[in-house]
Motif scaffolding. Structure first.
Motif, short mmCIF file in Angstrom:
data_model
loop_
_atom_site.label_atom_id
_atom_site.label_comp_id
_atom_site.label_asym_id
_atom_site.label_seq_id
_atom_site.Cartn_x
_atom_site.Cartn_y
_atom_site.Cartn_z
N ILE A 1 118.98 12.64 62.87
CA ILE A 1 118.64 14.57 62.25
C ILE A 1 118.16 13.31 60.50
N SER A 2 117.55 14.64 60.61
CA SER A 2 116.73 14.97 59.33
C SER A 2 117.14 15.74 58.02
N LEU A 3 118.12 16.61 58.53
CA LEU A 3 118.48 17.12 57.52
C LEU A 3 119.76 18.55 57.85
N PHE A 4 120.97 18.26 57.26
CA PHE A 4 122.45 19.01 57.59
C PHE A 4 122.32 19.82 57.41
N ARG A 5 122.66 21.00 57.41
CA ARG A 5 122.81 22.81 57.48
C ARG A 5 124.29 22.95 57.79
N ALA A 6 124.78 23.76 56.78
CA ALA A 6 125.64 24.45 56.75
C ALA A 6 125.64 25.92 56.51
N GLY A 7 126.08 27.00 56.70
CA GLY A 7 126.32 27.82 55.64
C GLY A 7 127.34 27.97 54.62
N VAL A 8 127.31 28.55 53.80
CA VAL A 8 128.59 29.06 52.82
C VAL A 8 128.58 29.83 52.69
#
Ligand code: PEP
Ligand code: MN
Length: 358
Positions: A44-51
């Motif tokens: 994984i290069s980037l961790f996404r999460a909608g806040v």
């Protein structure tokens, strides 16, 4: 438009570049547990999460807001992972910057609105943070391009587009129609623009994701953004489309990486031969179309002389029916040939109109 190389701000851990994380940051435990498992994959290069979650109807889970940004800082610290959140207005951007989020993304429901995109661009003036711009929900390449231009005009060159599919009316196997020709059109306008595919929101369910992800790689897209949750069954948003980190791992291992070009001399030669063949066939096709147009002109003259209307419904229905039948018989896609007939017919009407009114 000056656009930086993706590698310069988001180097891939390995091929393909993967952005993953839950649809929404729901709790400290969920965010940390998901990040821990994703980090362990080493993919994984980037961790996404909608806040802040844009929800179609009120009273659904709308994200944990500012509090969740603190959890993302923990993800950066504990796992050395870069983070990205969706921003939809100036206040979101200010908070995301305050909590040192690494990359911003603009959601599909925001890209549709030039006022919102401009508001985001205005607070980003003079700020150096990468921005990923999802396609608008409607199939409008100019609107997508316009959003990219607004962000770029704010001085941001670390830009990527995210293809997440397009809304349609009615039932379909996809949650959002991929309409692959649209990202291809965007790439044709901005050849240096990195385009990342989001198979999760195109698919809407976990079964379709592998097929969509592979197709994106086959078309040469620059990476994938895939929703992953430590326990998708209890996810507060997009439960049906989220993969566990271990499912994501299996999926990524099965993907076939295609290169833009090959160094294998024999393969290059084979491709060259096939391309020559296509060139010849296209030459032939064009001269046949020229011949067809000449006959169409003669028909135009005949109709003019005998005072007959250009459009002849029965003839048109006959053409459409017989060509579609022939197409099926010889193994050509019916709807492809129907579309082609429509184009030929439109041109034929145009040519006859010119003949008649000369
Ligand atoms: C998301 O990424 O969770 C999201 C809300 O996506 P989209 O803007 O594509 O609907
Ligand atoms: Mn989602």
């Amino acid at each position: 438009m000056q656009i930086s190389n993706l590698q310069s701000w988001l180097p891939a851990q390995r091929q393909p570049l993967i952005i993953a994380g839950p649809c929404g940051a729901e709790s400290y435990e969920q965010v940390i547990e998901t990040a821990k498992q994703l980090h362990a994959l080493n993919k994984i290069s980037l961790f996404r999460a909608g806040v802040w979650k844009p929800r179609t109807r009120p009273n659904a889970f709308e994200g944990r807001g500012e509090e969740a940004l603190k959890w993302l800082q923990e993800v950066q610290k504990q796992f050395n992972l870069k983070t990205t959140v969706e921003v939809a207005n100036a206040q979101h951007v200010e908070l995301a910057l305050k909590y040192k989020v690494d990359v911003l993304w603009i959601g599909a429901r925001t890209t549709v609105n030039p006022f919102s995109v401009q508001e985001i661009a205005d607070v980003l003036k003079g700020v150096n943070i990468p921005v990923m711009i999802k396609n608008p929900v409607n199939a409008d390449v100019q609107l997508w391009l316009g959003a990219i231009e607004r962000i770029n005009n704010a001085g941001i060159t670390n830009i990527a587009a995210i293809h997440r599919g397009f809304h349609f009316y009615g039932k379909n196997k996809y949650r959002n129609m991929p309409l692959w020709q649209l990202p291809i059109e965007l790439k044709t306008i901005l050849p240096h623009l990195p385009i990342i595919c989001d198979p999760s929101h195109i698919s809407g369910n976990t079964e379709l994701i592998p097929h969509v992800a592979q197709k994106a790689l086959d078309l040469g897209m620059d990476g994938l953004m895939i929703e992953s949750h430590n326990n998708p069954k209890v996810a507060l948003s997009d439960a049906q489309q989220q993969l566990t980190p271990s499912e994501l791992n299996n999926l990524v291992d099965k993907l076939i990486i295609r290169n833009q070009a090959t160094k294998n001399a024999e393969a290059i030669n084979d491709l060259e031969l096939l391309r020559n063949l296509i060139d010849e066939i296209d030459d032939e096709l064009l001269s046949i179309l020229k011949k067809r147009n000449q006959v169409v002109q003669q028909i135009g003259n005949y109709k003019k002389e005998h005072h007959i209307t250009i459009f002849q419904l029965q003839r048109w229905q006959h053409i459409l029916k017989t060509r579609a039948q022939l197409a099926e018989k010889i193994g050509l896609n019916r709807s492809y040939i129907e579309k082609l007939c429509q184009l030929l017919h439109d041109e034929s009407i145009k040519v006859q109109n010119e003949v008649m009114n000369k």
